[in-house]
Enzyme design. Structure first.
Site, PDB file in Angstrom:
ATOM      1  N   HIS A  72      -9.814   4.595  41.435  1.00 27.97           N
ATOM      2  CA  HIS A  72      -9.482   5.946  41.889  1.00 27.97           C
ATOM      3  C   HIS A  72     -10.483   6.433  42.929  1.00 27.97           C
ATOM      4  O   HIS A  72     -11.672   6.563  42.653  1.00 27.97           O
ATOM      5  CB  HIS A  72      -9.487   6.879  40.675  1.00 27.97           C
ATOM      6  CG  HIS A  72      -9.131   8.289  40.963  1.00 27.97           C
ATOM      7  ND1 HIS A  72     -10.008   9.335  40.789  1.00 27.97           N
ATOM      8  CD2 HIS A  72      -7.978   8.840  41.407  1.00 27.97           C
ATOM      9  CE1 HIS A  72      -9.410  10.469  41.084  1.00 27.97           C
ATOM     10  NE2 HIS A  72      -8.174  10.191  41.479  1.00 27.97           N
ATOM     11  N   HIS A 123     -10.287  14.130  49.349  1.00 24.96           N
ATOM     12  CA  HIS A 123      -9.494  14.674  48.253  1.00 24.96           C
ATOM     13  C   HIS A 123      -9.263  16.170  48.370  1.00 24.96           C
ATOM     14  O   HIS A 123      -8.131  16.645  48.308  1.00 24.96           O
ATOM     15  CB  HIS A 123     -10.158  14.375  46.907  1.00 24.96           C
ATOM     16  CG  HIS A 123      -9.445  14.996  45.747  1.00 24.96           C
ATOM     17  ND1 HIS A 123      -9.765  16.253  45.267  1.00 24.96           N
ATOM     18  CD2 HIS A 123      -8.416  14.556  44.988  1.00 24.96           C
ATOM     19  CE1 HIS A 123      -8.965  16.554  44.266  1.00 24.96           C
ATOM     20  NE2 HIS A 123      -8.135  15.548  44.062  1.00 24.96           N
TER      21      HIS A 123
END
Length: 305
Positions: A53, A95
């Site tokens: 991730h 992100h």
């Protein structure tokens, strides 16, 4: 999505894996140097795919080239990232929709609060340090452009779970992302069939990607009600939920449907960073686990990586 965990032993022999941690890794964790033995209850069994991730983000600053390079050294081929767009139209890998948490934007541009990605040019973002917040050894790491990122993933021979982040902020980002993927060689038959998945929290965004490139594997991030799952199966291949929101029955309901490509729908759950939770979701029957600490998950459940 599964292979035998003998691959873990091979990776250990090559010195590419790290010691199993005893739980969730802290943001500034230092990667261990030796490989874990497979967990006793996973040895010789099949395991879910493990996705790094934002790269190996328990051990290196998320979404940086350093993080995906570390995932490669750990022996993981699948990495996940987040794509957003700058003021002048450059796609970048980050992100948050602001720069404050993972860069020094507040110091470099003190008068630009709230430091939204879409309010900065690519050249301005390229000036920022995206590594020091994580640890001194990563000082000088940069926010990569998507083009730079794709070139590195290709060079590393990795595979990519690409998330289109907050598409409501960036009209047309789906078309632009696909265009760049094509320019970097990622929309040929080999990449599309084996090395690329596009996902989003926005069902509309996933629909757009499916409409533009119906050959691509797509995933919806979320946990739709069982009654709603057939609607998602019309335009996506996977449902990727937060691990706290699912049960074995829900996973079985997803597996009971065929997705946009006529194959059994899959479930890749996130974000699992500790061994007990990894084993729990494996028992639920998930196909993949998205994790900041991929070595921990691999050590707990075995995996295809």
């Amino acid at each position: 999505m599964y292979v035998r965990t003998a691959a873990v032993a091979a990776a250990a022999f090559l010195g590419l894996t790290f010691t199993l941690l005893g739980g969730s890794a802290s943001p500034a964790a230092t990667a261990p140097a030796t490989a874990p033995a497979p967990a006793p209850d996973s040895a010789g069994l099949l395991g879910p795919t493990v996705y790094a991730h934002r790269g190996a983000s328990a051990y290196a600053p998320e979404n940086t080239l350093a993080s995906i390079d570390l995932a490669m050294r750990l022996g993981f081929t699948w990495v996940e990232n987040d794509v957003q767009r700058t003021k002048d139209g450059e796609l970048v890998v980050i992100h948050d929709d602001t720069l404050a948490r993972t860069t020094d934007a507040e110091q470099v541009f003190p008068d630009r609060k709230p430091w939204r990605v879409k309010d900065f040019t690519a050249a301005e973002i390229a000036r920022l340090d995206a590594g020091s917040w994580f640890g001194p050894r990563f000082a000088g790491a940069r926010v990569p452009t998507l083009r730079e990122y794709m070139e590195r993933v290709e060079g590393n021979r990795q595979r990519l779970l690409l998330e289109i982040k907050k598409p409501e902020l960036y009209p047309g980002i789906e078309e632009q992302t696909l265009r760049l993927l094509g320019e970097t060689g990622w929309l040929d038959a080999q990449h599309v069939s084996r090395r690329l998945v596009v996902q989003s929290f926005s069902a509309d965004s996933v629909r757009v990607v499916h409409r533009l490139r119906p050959d691509l594997v797509t995933a919806f991030l979320g946990t739709p009600a069982v009654a709603d799952l057939p609607r998602y199966a019309e335009f996506t291949d996977r449902i990727n939920p937060w691990h706290t929101t699912i049960s074995a029955d829900w996973v079985a309901a997803v597996h009971g449907l065929r997705g946009a490509h006529g194959k059994t729908m899959e479930v890749d759950t996130w974000i699992v960073d500790d061994a007990p939770t990894a084993r729990k979701v494996r028992e639920m029957g998930v196909d993949g686990i998205i994790t900041n600490a991929p070595d921990v998950v691999r050590g707990a459940v075995g995996s295809y990586f």
